[in-house]
Design a protein around this motif. Structure first.
Motif, PDB file in Angstrom:
ATOM      1  N   TRP A  92      33.055  68.237 -18.724  1.00  0.00           N
ATOM      2  CA  TRP A  92      34.449  67.848 -18.897  1.00  0.00           C
ATOM      3  C   TRP A  92      34.973  68.313 -20.262  1.00  0.00           C
ATOM      4  O   TRP A  92      36.112  68.758 -20.370  1.00  0.00           O
ATOM      5  CB  TRP A  92      34.591  66.344 -18.749  1.00  0.00           C
ATOM      6  CG  TRP A  92      36.014  65.853 -18.836  1.00  0.00           C
ATOM      7  CD1 TRP A  92      36.540  65.014 -19.761  1.00  0.00           C
ATOM      8  CD2 TRP A  92      37.093  66.173 -17.940  1.00  0.00           C
ATOM      9  NE1 TRP A  92      37.864  64.787 -19.526  1.00  0.00           N
ATOM     10  CE2 TRP A  92      38.238  65.487 -18.404  1.00  0.00           C
ATOM     11  CE3 TRP A  92      37.206  66.984 -16.805  1.00  0.00           C
ATOM     12  CZ2 TRP A  92      39.469  65.579 -17.753  1.00  0.00           C
ATOM     13  CZ3 TRP A  92      38.432  67.072 -16.165  1.00  0.00           C
ATOM     14  CH2 TRP A  92      39.546  66.379 -16.641  1.00  0.00           C
ATOM     15  N   THR A 112      35.959  71.817 -20.009  1.00  0.00           N
ATOM     16  CA  THR A 112      37.077  72.107 -19.115  1.00  0.00           C
ATOM     17  C   THR A 112      38.307  72.490 -19.927  1.00  0.00           C
ATOM     18  O   THR A 112      38.605  71.875 -20.945  1.00  0.00           O
ATOM     19  CB  THR A 112      37.394  70.872 -18.242  1.00  0.00           C
ATOM     20  OG1 THR A 112      36.235  70.555 -17.459  1.00  0.00           O
ATOM     21  CG2 THR A 112      38.568  71.138 -17.309  1.00  0.00           C
ATOM     22  N   ARG A 163      42.699  70.013 -17.774  1.00  0.00           N
ATOM     23  CA  ARG A 163      42.678  68.559 -17.968  1.00  0.00           C
ATOM     24  C   ARG A 163      44.102  68.002 -17.904  1.00  0.00           C
ATOM     25  O   ARG A 163      44.360  66.958 -17.299  1.00  0.00           O
ATOM     26  CB  ARG A 163      42.031  68.211 -19.310  1.00  0.00           C
ATOM     27  CG  ARG A 163      40.576  68.628 -19.427  1.00  0.00           C
ATOM     28  CD  ARG A 163      39.848  67.873 -20.530  1.00  0.00           C
ATOM     29  NE  ARG A 163      40.422  68.060 -21.858  1.00  0.00           N
ATOM     30  CZ  ARG A 163      39.964  68.901 -22.780  1.00  0.00           C
ATOM     31  NH1 ARG A 163      38.916  69.677 -22.495  1.00  0.00           N
ATOM     32  NH2 ARG A 163      40.534  68.983 -23.974  1.00  0.00           N
ATOM     33  N   LEU A 209      40.809  61.276 -21.302  1.00  0.00           N
ATOM     34  CA  LEU A 209      40.646  62.468 -20.467  1.00  0.00           C
ATOM     35  C   LEU A 209      41.289  63.686 -21.108  1.00  0.00           C
ATOM     36  O   LEU A 209      40.735  64.794 -21.052  1.00  0.00           O
ATOM     37  CB  LEU A 209      41.229  62.219 -19.077  1.00  0.00           C
ATOM     38  CG  LEU A 209      40.231  61.709 -18.023  1.00  0.00           C
ATOM     39  CD1 LEU A 209      39.554  60.423 -18.448  1.00  0.00           C
ATOM     40  CD2 LEU A 209      40.924  61.527 -16.671  1.00  0.00           C
ATOM     41  N   GLY A 241      39.000  65.165 -23.607  1.00  0.00           N
ATOM     42  CA  GLY A 241      37.736  65.697 -23.104  1.00  0.00           C
ATOM     43  C   GLY A 241      36.627  64.680 -23.042  1.00  0.00           C
ATOM     44  O   GLY A 241      35.450  65.036 -22.980  1.00  0.00           O
TER      45      GLY A 241
END
Length: 494
Positions: A72, A75, A80, A179, A182
């Motif tokens: 994540w 990403t 995101r 989120l 990250g």
């Protein structure tokens, strides 16, 4: 909304939504199949049951968050952000479902629940835009013999603990920045209001959040369930909204691993009305600051401090407005004040009123528990409570106004600051210089100047003193989930 329509929507929503734990991208039963009941505070009746996580379930959630963390974090920020944007759109599309769930499990009127759906969704839209604006810097050192590179990286797996009074917004206000930065998360929603969080997890899954990035563990054993997570070195962040007492205990637990912490704790907000205030505006502000969410908000005005020159006018006009408040189930048309969240909360508010009366308060309106089912308490106005009354020192967390007078600005400031808390203050004055003075002398993290509601996803939310640590929302919100890394570089021109 008719009772028949509400009942149909309620039955369909509760029948089709997930009520299990959400761990590693899958809905699963709690260990041993344990479940607990969620009740409607307007009736005391059971709405449904929810999976009841134990420490092993919570550890499985942290395992999943830890496995997902590296992927994540790598990403792309744009991706995101796009996931959060989709989640915003899905919440907006299902705003009526979220609103009904909040009213059913928490009690607030549907109109207020719809407002929270809009407010809560906005955190996802705001932080979807912040995800691509995480920035560092590059500069020459002061002696020009090296270069300074500063970068930001996600803190890591984050433990999020939310309260019952704003079931959607408190979740999105924490999940959104985590989120975007990250970070993966383990969310423990309040025992009294887990249904909104469960629907939120379903929406995040639909929006494309990868497995393990968001994990949800409702439980009736909060300390036993989250305690081991705070002792695990894989957890790197704790964000909590709730009482100061619980916050202190969590800070102690978090100290073992030196976790990054964000604490949004209790309040004891003063509401100051100066002699030059627009009294009608102050009354409108008082209604918003006190009765929004039925007074069950850490930002609710708790102590009304009114200059003696306008106290009579302010009190009379406020009583007139409060008299028009309609008490009843939040799903009923025209209701502006729903039940308190549980019997214990209702009894505590009644105890505050009784204590105030024992300390000399006069009850101008309300003050008595109505007959019938549910945890209802009427909008109440008190004046003249002595300085030893509990409601001067503790959060009322209910629809009770207590008015005290002051003689001059110095006394108003002294009374306002006479508390261990410092989350929010309100001040009504037409004197700009005085308003700016209040911003400098009041011991508060936020100030509503001629305004009774100032919460906004684009503004930093948080307090001072024992009202908390850190800020949520705004540009500051994402910083709570980022570590600052400094890289010293040899002079490239040497």
């Amino acid at each position: 909304m008719t009772d028949q329509l509400t009942a149909r929507r309620q039955d369909e929503l509760l029948r089709t939504m997930h009520t299990d734990l959400y761990i590693d991208g899958a809905w699963r039963e709690a260990t041993g199949g344990r479940r607990f009941a969620v009740e409607n505070p307007a009736t005391g009746e059971e709405l449904t049951t929810v999976a009841d996580a134990d420490p092993a379930d919570a550890m499985a959630a942290l395992d999943a968050a830890d496995r997902a963390q590296a992927g994540w974090a790598r990403t792309a920020p744009r991706e995101r952000g796009e996931i959060l944007r989709r989640a915003f759109e899905l919440i907006t599309a299902r705003a009526d479902d979220f609103a009904l769930l909040m009213t059913l499990e928490m009690g607030k009127p549907l109109a207020e629940s719809k407002g929270e759906a809009t407010y809560g969704a906005e955190f996802f839209r705001w932080f979807s835009e912040e995800a691509v604006r995480i920035a560092g810097r590059y500069s020459a050192a002061t002696d020009n013999k090296s270069r300074v590179l500063v970068t930001k990286r996600p803190v890591g797996p984050s433990i999020l603990i939310t309260p019952w009074n704003f079931p959607l917004a408190m979740g999105t206000r924490k999940i959104g920045p985590a989120l975007a930065a990250g970070c993966t998360v383990v969310l423990k929603p309040a025992q009294l209001t887990p249904l909104t969080a469960l629907l939120l997890a379903q929406v995040l899954e639909e929006a494309g959040v990868p497995a393990g990035v968001v994990n949800l563990v409702p439980t009736t054993r909060a300390g036993d369930t989250t305690g081991p997570l705070l002792q695990d070195p894989r957890a790197r962040k704790l964000s909590f909204t709730g009482s100061t007492g619980v916050g202190r205990a969590l800070l102690a637990d978090a100290s073992g691993q030196v976790l990054r912490t964000s604490m949004e704790l209790g309040g004891n907000a003063p509401f100051l009305v100066f002699e030059d205030a627009d009294v009608d505006a102050a009354v409108a502000g008082a209604m918003a600051a006190k009765f929004r969410n039925g007074g069950e908000a850490c930002t609710a005005a708790n102590r009304f401090l009114v200059h003696e020159a306008v106290a009579e006018e302010f009190t009379a006009k406020l009583v007139e407005k409060v008299r028009a408040v309609r008490l009843g189930p939040g799903t009923d048309d025209g209701v502006t004040l729903g039940p308190l969240v549980e019997e214990k909360a209702r009894d505590k508010v009644q105890a505050f009123v009784a204590d105030a009366v024992a300390h000399g308060a006069a009850v101008l309106l309300g003050g008595e528990v109505p007959e019938g089912p549910g945890w209802f308490y009427p909008a109440t106005v008190l004046t003249g409570a002595g300085p030893q009354a509990r409601l001067h020192r503790e959060e009322i967390f209910g629809p009770v106004v207590s008015i005290t007078t002051f003689a001059d600005e110095a006394e108003a400031v002294r009374l306002a600051n006479d508390t261990e808390f410092g989350l929010i203050s309100f001040a009504f004055t037409t004197d700009l210089a005085r308003g700016l003075r209040m911003a400098e002398v009041l011991e508060t993290g936020m100030l509503g100047l001629n305004s009774g509601v100032i919460s906004n996803p684009a503004a930093p939310f948080g307090g001072v003193k024992q009202s908390g640590i850190g800020r949520e929302g705004a540009h500051e919100g994402i910083e709570e989930y980022l570590e600052t890394v400094y890289v010293g570089i040899a002079d490239p021109l040497a």
